[in-house]
Design a protein around this motif. Structure first.
Motif, PDB file in Angstrom:
ATOM      1  N   GLN B  42     -14.493  -0.511 -11.785  1.00  9.44           N
ATOM      2  CA  GLN B  42     -15.470  -1.555 -12.040  1.00  9.44           C
ATOM      3  C   GLN B  42     -15.278  -2.727 -11.075  1.00  9.44           C
ATOM      4  N   ASP B  43     -14.038  -2.979 -10.806  1.00  9.84           N
ATOM      5  CA  ASP B  43     -13.703  -4.149 -10.003  1.00  9.84           C
ATOM      6  C   ASP B  43     -14.055  -3.896  -8.533  1.00  9.84           C
ATOM      7  N   LYS B  44     -15.032  -4.644  -8.049  1.00  4.38           N
ATOM      8  CA  LYS B  44     -15.500  -4.399  -6.684  1.00  4.38           C
ATOM      9  C   LYS B  44     -14.429  -4.772  -5.668  1.00  4.38           C
ATOM     10  N   LYS B  45     -13.755  -5.838  -5.957  1.00  5.17           N
ATOM     11  CA  LYS B  45     -12.756  -6.325  -5.010  1.00  5.17           C
ATOM     12  C   LYS B  45     -11.651  -5.298  -4.839  1.00  5.17           C
ATOM     13  N   LEU B  46     -11.178  -4.826  -5.978  1.00  2.00           N
ATOM     14  CA  LEU B  46     -10.105  -3.826  -5.964  1.00  2.00           C
ATOM     15  C   LEU B  46     -10.576  -2.571  -5.253  1.00  2.00           C
ATOM     16  N   LYS B  47     -11.795  -2.238  -5.539  1.00  2.36           N
ATOM     17  CA  LYS B  47     -12.370  -1.052  -4.925  1.00  2.36           C
ATOM     18  C   LYS B  47     -12.322  -1.193  -3.407  1.00  2.36           C
ATOM     19  N   GLY B  48     -12.754  -2.347  -2.946  1.00  4.37           N
ATOM     20  CA  GLY B  48     -12.753  -2.585  -1.513  1.00  4.37           C
ATOM     21  C   GLY B  48     -11.356  -2.502  -0.941  1.00  4.37           C
ATOM     22  N   GLN B  49     -10.434  -3.147  -1.623  1.00  6.66           N
ATOM     23  CA  GLN B  49      -9.049  -3.156  -1.143  1.00  6.66           C
ATOM     24  C   GLN B  49      -8.485  -1.747  -1.070  1.00  6.66           C
ATOM     25  N   LEU B  50      -8.740  -0.993  -2.132  1.00  8.13           N
ATOM     26  CA  LEU B  50      -8.190   0.361  -2.165  1.00  8.13           C
ATOM     27  C   LEU B  50      -8.840   1.238  -1.106  1.00  8.13           C
ATOM     28  N   ALA B  51     -10.114   1.001  -0.878  1.00  5.81           N
ATOM     29  CA  ALA B  51     -10.792   1.789   0.156  1.00  5.81           C
ATOM     30  C   ALA B  51     -10.141   1.534   1.511  1.00  5.81           C
ATOM     31  N   VAL B  52      -9.864   0.279   1.776  1.00  6.59           N
ATOM     32  CA  VAL B  52      -9.205  -0.064   3.040  1.00  6.59           C
ATOM     33  C   VAL B  52      -7.839   0.606   3.126  1.00  6.59           C
ATOM     34  N   ARG B  53      -7.122   0.538   2.018  1.00  6.03           N
ATOM     35  CA  ARG B  53      -5.784   1.148   1.979  1.00  6.03           C
ATOM     36  C   ARG B  53      -5.862   2.651   2.269  1.00  6.03           C
ATOM     37  N   GLU B  54      -6.792   3.282   1.572  1.00  8.58           N
ATOM     38  CA  GLU B  54      -6.905   4.727   1.725  1.00  8.58           C
ATOM     39  C   GLU B  54      -7.193   5.085   3.176  1.00  8.58           C
ATOM     40  N   GLU B  55      -8.018   4.276   3.780  1.00  9.72           N
ATOM     41  CA  GLU B  55      -8.342   4.529   5.171  1.00  9.72           C
ATOM     42  C   GLU B  55      -7.074   4.449   6.025  1.00  9.72           C
ATOM     43  N   LEU B  56      -6.274   3.440   5.739  1.00  9.67           N
ATOM     44  CA  LEU B  56      -5.020   3.281   6.488  1.00  9.67           C
ATOM     45  C   LEU B  56      -4.100   4.470   6.259  1.00  9.67           C
ATOM     46  N   TYR B  57      -4.053   4.896   5.005  1.00  8.94           N
ATOM     47  CA  TYR B  57      -3.197   6.058   4.700  1.00  8.94           C
ATOM     48  C   TYR B  57      -3.660   7.274   5.496  1.00  8.94           C
ATOM     49  N   GLY B  58      -4.960   7.430   5.508  1.00  9.94           N
ATOM     50  CA  GLY B  58      -5.521   8.563   6.235  1.00  9.94           C
ATOM     51  C   GLY B  58      -5.132   8.513   7.703  1.00  9.94           C
ATOM     52  N   LYS B  59      -5.223   7.329   8.251  1.00  9.53           N
ATOM     53  CA  LYS B  59      -4.883   7.169   9.659  1.00  9.53           C
ATOM     54  C   LYS B  59      -3.411   7.481   9.898  1.00  9.53           C
ATOM     55  N   SER B  60      -2.614   6.962   8.972  1.00 11.75           N
ATOM     56  CA  SER B  60      -1.170   7.173   9.088  1.00 11.75           C
ATOM     57  C   SER B  60      -0.854   8.669   9.040  1.00 11.75           C
ATOM     58  N   ALA B  61      -1.492   9.351   8.099  1.00 13.96           N
ATOM     59  CA  ALA B  61      -1.232  10.783   7.960  1.00 13.96           C
ATOM     60  C   ALA B  61      -1.663  11.530   9.206  1.00 13.96           C
ATOM     61  N   GLN B  62      -2.785  11.111   9.737  1.00 14.27           N
ATOM     62  CA  GLN B  62      -3.293  11.743  10.950  1.00 14.27           C
ATOM     63  C   GLN B  62      -2.281  11.573  12.077  1.00 14.27           C
ATOM     64  N   ALA B  63      -1.821  10.338  12.205  1.00 15.84           N
ATOM     65  CA  ALA B  63      -0.865  10.044  13.274  1.00 15.84           C
ATOM     66  C   ALA B  63       0.408  10.847  13.076  1.00 15.84           C
ATOM     67  N   ALA B  64       0.849  10.941  11.825  1.00 14.49           N
ATOM     68  CA  ALA B  64       2.086  11.674  11.539  1.00 14.49           C
ATOM     69  C   ALA B  64       1.904  13.149  11.867  1.00 14.49           C
ATOM     70  N   ALA B  65       0.735  13.671  11.529  1.00 13.92           N
ATOM     71  CA  ALA B  65       0.480  15.082  11.801  1.00 13.92           C
ATOM     72  C   ALA B  65       0.480  15.345  13.295  1.00 13.92           C
ATOM     73  N   GLN B  66      -0.083  14.394  14.016  1.00 13.41           N
ATOM     74  CA  GLN B  66      -0.099  14.560  15.463  1.00 13.41           C
ATOM     75  C   GLN B  66       1.319  14.482  16.026  1.00 13.41           C
ATOM     76  N   ALA B  67       2.081  13.549  15.483  1.00 15.85           N
ATOM     77  CA  ALA B  67       3.447  13.377  15.973  1.00 15.85           C
ATOM     78  C   ALA B  67       4.295  14.610  15.654  1.00 15.85           C
ATOM     79  N   GLU B  68       3.953  15.243  14.555  1.00 19.62           N
ATOM     80  CA  GLU B  68       4.727  16.410  14.138  1.00 19.62           C
ATOM     81  C   GLU B  68       4.749  17.468  15.239  1.00 19.62           C
ATOM     82  N   LYS B  69       3.649  17.562  15.902  1.00 23.24           N
ATOM     83  CA  LYS B  69       3.528  18.560  16.953  1.00 23.24           C
ATOM     84  C   LYS B  69       4.602  18.332  18.014  1.00 23.24           C
ATOM     85  N   TRP B  70       4.860  17.064  18.268  1.00 26.06           N
ATOM     86  CA  TRP B  70       5.834  16.754  19.317  1.00 26.06           C
ATOM     87  C   TRP B  70       7.242  16.682  18.768  1.00 26.06           C
ATOM     88  N   LEU B  71       7.331  16.242  17.547  1.00 25.85           N
ATOM     89  CA  LEU B  71       8.673  16.058  16.978  1.00 25.85           C
ATOM     90  C   LEU B  71       9.266  17.368  16.483  1.00 25.85           C
TER      91      LEU B  71
END
Lengths: 893, 532
Positions: B42-71
């Protein structure tokens, strides 16, 4: 402001209206009162108060006309006169007549505001009322005076009027209230334009005309003003609309800032000079002095000279190689020395030998002494030091228990103190002990050793006087007596109060008493002996016996105590001790077994199993259970496979084992023969049992082919585990656990005879409320059991307890912005630390809400045109860019 | 027959399509679960914040997956067969013919017939191994250099041996006590509290030495402070099967009644108790992912369990004394006396099937099978010494030097020791589902009225008593003095039950205290009923 002004004007209006009403009323009242007043005045004048002459004269001088009038003595005149002099409203009484509509010529439109210039009025208006006409005619001078008084203008100004008055003769003098006939007819109506015409070209005309024009437009009658509250509301609304319009333009801006995960205030901004050189380079001379200096300094000659000088200075800077070398050498030497010293100190410090340190100390003290002897100054200092130490010691009395602190501690009991206090106290005691020891040693070394007389522990063996022995024995006797007499009381509480304990104690005590008595007798006898020896002064041998006796005497007492103590201890921990002993024994046994004496005695499990399953399955379980024990295993295998290869193995093992194995073979006998083949079958099963023989072939090839009919594997297992119903046990356990958590409701019972009429209750059974209650409780229990995680798993018990210690690892309540547990738990699922995320993501994951550089001035938000649709891409941009886009508080300009 | 044995560190570029698929998998892995459904918020603010967070998590996971190839450049080894050939028919000599020299060195047998069956343990990095013969022979080896670091005799039964946090310390369960030795064979400690231990385990993240002794008592001892964290009686008799679940560090103990119980150091009752077998449990093992458990019972069954549902996944026939999962999820079991069977999850759908087998000379009793970490090696301790065989695809090919470094220098080791001490987890963090840490505390059952409730009830009762109106009575019975007296009496009557209850509680506490004063063994003699 406008609103306020309006309000004010409206207030004025209403005030005026009110005042008008008041005026009207006041006028009437004053009319009434004025008649009364008049009479009074007449009376006054007729029979006025006798004023002193001087005063009368003065009054005459001040107001000659009034007096004159009075003296003239006309009633009406006095009236009007008084009205003119005292009250303005009295004069307007004439207007009241118009209000009563006597005069039809009254203009229905009131036009208060309309003012005409004075000259115009002068030019037109034929002024006076008919009432005053006669008076004016009669007394023109008086009217002039009146006008003079009202307007404050000189009476000559009104002179012209009189002339015109003289020309026009009408019933009423022409005035704005009484216009001439042609005006009323309408044919020769005077318009304002007419009136304005003559003013054409005069100053202020244009303004006047404009005003008039404006007024002419207002044909609609002015409405009554709105109620104040309504008006205010309207005004507020207008203001609100205005401010709303002002503010809405900020909305997208603010929204964007709110939605941004991070606000940046760290724009690269010059915070000032970073170095002194930078500041200096920026310097520009301002004052005259500075300018002068600058000009001097920057003179080309000076600069050049400085440059040349600098070169020369550089030349001077040159140092010879020898110098450098020398310096380096010197430094190296110093360093080396230092290092050596350090190393030496380290080594000396590391030496653990006490003697070495003692010697070192001695050396030092010797050196100090020498210095004291040699140097009177040092000696003095030393003496001072010692004195100071002594004084300190005396002051603190640290070694005595007599200080207040020590007393208090003793009073409270040492056990009640904390560790630090205890330590301090013990230190004090030790100090005391050390000091006394020192004193004693000094004394001993100096005088006789009388002090040792009191201690019986002191070494007297060397002397071994008979008397001493006697004394000792006596003492021992005393003590034993004490032991005999003492500790009669038995403990009344605790474990020792338990009856069997008491019995045990008593027994032990009896034994101890017995022993003590024996000892006593012995003492007695030895005493006697001693006495005899004393008497007879017998030989050394006997004395020796006595001494040895002493040793014995010392011992029994101790022994008695010791044994009792030991027994007590045993009693206390009797169970556990014996248990552990048993354990140890068992352990030993098992070890012995393992080192291999008998096959039968093995680890507990297999033996138990054997017992359970009977003899026929013996060998199977040997193979299962005891893979850990190599000897039995090999032996067993030897027993069951009598093939050549395994015989070799047996031979390799030592002879004793072999014989034992043989023995076992004999023991197992027929059974082994019977079990051979199931075993091989087992192995077959192990390997997967499908046409795969490579691992089994060792057995298959070596072992004799089976002719025995096998029971199936499943059958065998079934038979093997028929005895223990594991499942049922487990279900019982589970039930117990469940009952512990939610106990089963008690079955409703009635006390026999309680609340019963004979036999009646029995027929009816239990009362319905009881049954209902029971049912409800049962249902509740079932429900709570259904909620358990292991509700549908029969073979699993999952503990529902969280544990108190683990509680702190959970949040007690849902943190603020969250409203659902799932969302919260999913939001914390990702770790954000550097260990779990690639470097590129850590910054964004851990960036604070506001990033700002120290010292940056945060300016108020500036307006910036932001399209509403920008928001969507706002998320996609990387966080720092978001910040850049956000112009709210950034101090870009 | 064609045997392809790919050794560790052999990289094999895969087709691009597959890689993306793989990448997707690893992104999913690094996302660590699914995002919450933001739609229901219900809380729009929280929703927005969490959406931003999730996006960051996604990016982080992507980066980690890419790094895995090299590591993680190396790919695990595998066995490949052609046609109808089966992997389990491939013998060690066939493998030896195919592999490189370095790997060949890892195939060996050590024959030490004198000191009984050997048990083994590898250090975390897999570089060091400790072997302990039942008759007291202990040897510490460097498996990289094939060096014997130290060898000594304790002249006592040694039942089990484990490495502690690094190879400098190890603990041995001997005849009576547990001893701790340093790497040069010096006895550092004698842990008498544990008793005659049958099995040892070490929880390296918590620094807890765990043991189960002959009396079925489970001990947890913190080796940094020496504190005994937990001492619990399993109450299910003697056992020598105890394993650690590497995912959550819960200790699993197999009992003679066919049950397996799981323990944490902070509770005296088992977390889970499950009936796994008809007969006694002889061996068990946990998969590294934490939700797969293998148990073996004496009724000739090996079962695979899903610990999320507590259900049997598979059942194999056979009996074993020792089992272990490798890092890559292969399951080795010493079936029969001298045969090692390796099961593998070849299809990737948790369907374990036969992968390899190895039989050692008949009559050798296998006591312990142990995979060597980061290598495709299985070590087998048996009655005649120990042997080491190659199991392609068992070990993790890429090691993380922050976790375990086989090429560790002394300095690194020292630093790691300090670091791991700083990162030491408190014992209460051990729980069945460690991802629940930080979540909302589960609602506790309400246990009767609270103190406040009782107090309020008491107040109400007193108020009631005060309010009751007395009848107007004659003959001086309504005198004010009488009335006050009656009122006070009424109040006292209202208070009485509460006071009594309180008193009873105090008495009970006192009684319990009294009972507690007695030593454990004598408490049963104490009077249960207070003299009234």
């Amino acid at each position: 402001m406008a609103e306020k002004g309006k309000g004010k004007s409206r207030g004025e209006i209403t005030q005026r209206r009110r005042r008008d009403g008041g005026e009207v009323r006041g006028k009437k009242r004053k009319n009434l009162s004025s008649s009364g007043k008049r009479k009074e005045e007449e009376k006054k004048r007729r029979s006025g108060p006798s004023l002193p002459n001087a005063l009368k004269r003065e009054l005459e001088r001040l107001n000659p006309t009034v007096d004159g009038e009075v003296s003239d003595g006309d009633d009406e005149e006095i009236d009007s006169d008084a009205a003119v002099g005292n009250d303005v409203y009295e004069y307007e009484e004439g207007v009241a007549e118009e209000e009563t509509m006597k005069n039809k010529r009254y203009d229905p439109v009131e036009n208060y505001e309309f003012e005409l210039p004075e000259d115009f009025e002068d030019w037109k208006v034929p002024s006076d009322d008919d009432d005053d006409d006669d008076d004016e005619n009669e007394d023109p001078g008086r009217h002039g005076r009146m006008l003079e008084e009202i307007t404050g203008l000189p009476a000559d100004a009104f002179g012209g009027k009189k002339k015109k008055d003289l020309i026009i003769s009408e019933a009423y003098p022409e005035s704005e209230y009484n216009p001439t006939g042609d005006i009323l007819d309408g044919s020769g109506r005077i318009s304002i334009q007419d009136l304005l015409e003559p003013l054409h070209g005069k100053s202020g005309f244009s303004k006047l005309r404009k005003d008039l024009h404006r007024m002419g437009k207002q044909t609609v009658p002015t409405l009554a003003p709105v109620a104040r509250t309504d008006q205010e509301r309207i005004e507020r609304k207008a203001a609100y609309e205005q401010s709303k319009k002002d503010i809405t333009k900020w909305e997208p801006l603010v929204k964007r800032n709110r939605e941004a995960p991070t606000l940046f205030f760290d724009e690269d901004k010059e915070l000032g000079y970073s170095t002194i050189g930078a500041i200096a380079s920026e310097f520009t001379p301002r004052t005259d002095f500075e300018k002068k200096m600058a000009s001097l300094v920057n003179q080309s000659e000076v600069v050049e000279a400085h440059k040349r000088d600098g070169a020369r200075l550089l030349e001077l800077n040159e140092v010879s190689i020898e110098d450098v070398k020398e310096r380096q050498e010197r430094l190296a030497k110093m360093r080396d020395l230092l290092f050596r010293h350090e190393m030496k100190a380290k080594r000396v410090k590391k030496i653990k030998s006490k003697t070495y340190h003692r010697l070192l100390k001695k050396d030092k003290s010797k050196a100090a002494e020498a210095s004291i002897r040699m140097d009177p100054e040092a000696a003095k200092e030393h003496a001072m030091k010692i004195e100071f130490k002594r004084a300190e010691e005396r002051m603190t009395l640290k070694h005595k228990n007599s200080s207040k602190w020590a007393k208090r501690i003793l009073k409270r009991g040492l056990d009640a103190q904390d560790d630090a206090t205890k330590a301090a106290f013990s230190e004090q005691l030790s100090q005391h002990a050390a000091l006394t020891r020192k004193i004693n040693s000094i004394k001993e070394s100096s005088g006789s050793d009388d002090s040792s007389e009191g201690d019986d522990s002191d070494d007297m063996s060397a002397g071994s006087d008979q008397e001493a022995a006697e004394k000792l024995i006596k003492k021992a006797k005393e003590k034993t007596l004490q032991v005999l007499e003492g500790d009669d009381e038995l403990p009344t509480s605790g474990v020792l109060a338990l009856p069997f304990m008491v019995r045990g104690l008593k027994k032990r005590k009896d034994a101890a008493d017995e022993e003590a008595k024996l000892a006593l007798e012995e003492y007695e006898s030895s005493l006697k002996q001693l006495g005899d020896t004393n008497k007879s002064r017998s030989s050394d041998k006997e004395a020796k016996g006595a001494s040895s006796g002493r040793r014995v005497f010392g011992a029994p007492e101790k022994v008695v105590n010791g044994t009792t103590k030991k027994e007590k201890v045993n009693n206390y921990y009797g169970d556990s001790d014996s248990e552990s002993d048993a354990e140890a024994n068992a352990d030993d046994n098992t070890l012995n077994d393992q080192t291999g004496k008998s096959l039968k005695e093995m680890d507990i499990d297999p033996s138990l199993l054997r017992e359970e399953f009977g003899f026929s399955h013996d060998s199977v379980f040997k193979s299962f259970g005891d893979a850990g024990d190599p000897e039995p295993k090999t032996a067993y295998e030897v027993a069951y496979l009598s093939s050549d290869t395994w015989k070799k193995v047996r031979k390799s093992s030592d002879a004793v084992k072999g014989s034992e194995a043989d023995l076992n073979v004999r023991k197992l006998g027929i059974v082994a023969q019977a079990e051979k083949d199931p075993e091989s079958e087992d192995d077959d099963e192990d390997s997967g049992s499908d046409s795969e023989e490579e691992m089994v072939d060792g057995i298959l090839s070596s072992g004799p082919k089976s002719t025995y009919e096998l029971p199936s594997q499943a059958e065998l297992i079934q038979r093997a585990f028929a005895g223990d119903d594991v499942e049922e046990d487990f279900i019982k356990q589970k039930e117990a656990v469940l009952d512990e958590e939610n106990p089963e409701p008690e079955k409703p019972v009635l006390l026999p005879g309680w609340g019963q009429w004979t036999g009646l209750q029995k027929k009816r059974g239990l009362p319905s409320w009881m049954l209902k209650e029971h049912e409800a409780a049962k249902q509740k229990r079932d429900e709570s059991l259904k909620k358990r995680k292991d509700a549908h798993l029969n073979n699993v018990i999952i503990s529902e307890k969280l544990g108190k210690k683990a509680e702190k690892l959970h949040t007690k309540t849902l943190p603020y912005p969250y409203t659902s547990k799932e969302v919260f738990e999913q939001s914390i699922r990702m770790p954000i630390g550097p260990e779990f995320n690639p470097v590129t993501a850590i910054g964004a994951l851990n960036r604070p809400e506001v990033v700002k550089k120290a010292g940056v001035i945060i300016k108020p938000i500036e307006y910036e045109d932001v399209s509403v649709h920008e928001r969507g891409e706002g998320h996609k941009r990387s966080a720092p860019k978001q910040g850049k886009a956000n112009g709210k508080k950034r101090s870009r300009k | 027959m064609v045997v392809k044995v790919a050794r560790v560190q052999k990289t094999n570029p895969l087709p691009a399509v597959e890689q993306t698929e793989e990448e997707k998998m690893s992104v999913k892995k690094y996302l660590r679960g699914e995002a919450a459904d933001l739609g229901e918020l219900q809380d729009k603010k929280l929703k927005g914040q969490l959406a931003v967070r999730e996006e960051l998590y996604g990016k982080s996971a992507q980066a980690a997956a890419q790094a895995e190839k090299w590591l993680m450049p190396s790919e695990g080894g595998y066995l490949e067969v052609e046609g109808i050939e089966k992997t389990w028919r491939i013998k060690q000599d066939a493998i030896a013919a195919e592999v490189d020299i370095l790997s060949l060195r890892k195939q060996f047998d050590i024959v030490l017939p004198d000191f009984g069956p050997y048990t083994l343990d590898f250090s975390l990095s897999g570089r060091y191994m400790i072997a302990a013969g039942k008759k007291g022979h202990m040897a510490l080896l460097d498996m990289k250099n094939m060096d014997l670091i130290k060898e000594f005799q304790v002249r006592e039964t040694v039942r089990d041996v484990v490495f502690l946090h690094n190879q400098k310390l190890f603990a041995a369960a001997q005849k009576k006590y547990v001893y701790m030795y340093s790497d040069n064979g010096t006895e550092m400690h004698c842990l008498k509290d544990h008793g005659a231990v049958t099995k040892l385990q070490f929880l390296n993240k918590h620094f807890l030495l765990t043991s189960i002794n002959k009396l079925g008592q489970l001990h947890y001892q913190d080796i940094t402070t020496g504190e005994m964290i937990g001492n619990y009686r399993t109450g299910l008799g003697r056992t020598d099967t105890m394993e650690v679940n590497p995912y959550n560090n819960v200790i699993g103990v197999g009992h003679s009644g066919g049950t397996v119980s799981m323990w944490k150091p902070t509770s005296a009752a088992p977390l889970v108790k499950m009936l796994c077998h008809q007969g006694p449990v002889t061996a068990m093992a946990f998969h590294a992912n934490g939700h797969l458990m293998a148990t073996a019972g004496m009724e000739r069954k090996i079962k695979l369990w899903d610990l999320r549902k507590f259900e049997v996944l598979q059942t194999f026939p056979g009996t074993t004394k020792s089992m272990q999962f490798s890092q890559k999820g292969l399951l080795a079991a010493a079936t029969g006396g001298s045969f090692v069977q390796v099961f593998g999850d070849l299809s990737g759908s948790q369907e374990y099937s036969r992968y390899m087998g190895h039989s050692i000379a008949k009559g050798y009793q296998i006591r312990k099978v142990q995979f060597r970490p980061y290598e495709d090696v299985l070590a087998i301790g048996h009655s005649q010494g120990w042997s080491s065989i190659l199991i392609p695809g068992s070990g993790e090919p890429n090691f993380d030097t922050w976790v375990a470094n086989p090429f560790e220098t002394r300095k690194q080791r020292n630093e790691k020791e300090v670091r791991s001490l700083l990162d030491k987890l408190p014992p209460e963090t051990i729980m069945l589902d460690p991802s629940k840490i930080g979540s909302v505390k589960p609602a506790m059952k309400k246990k009767g009225p609270t103190k406040q409730d009782i107090e309020a009830e008491k107040e109400a009762a007193i108020e009631d008593a005060k309010k009751t109106k007395l009848k107007k009575k004659t003959k001086g019975r309504s005198k004010p003095s009488k009335v006050t007296k009656k009122k006070q009496e009424a109040i006292m009557r209202a208070k009485k039950p509460f006071l009594e209850k309180q008193e009873e509680k105090v008495k009970k506490r006192k009684r319990v205290e009294e009972e507690n004063q007695l030593p454990m063994s004598l408490q049963r003699f104490a009077r249960k009923v207070p003299a009234s």
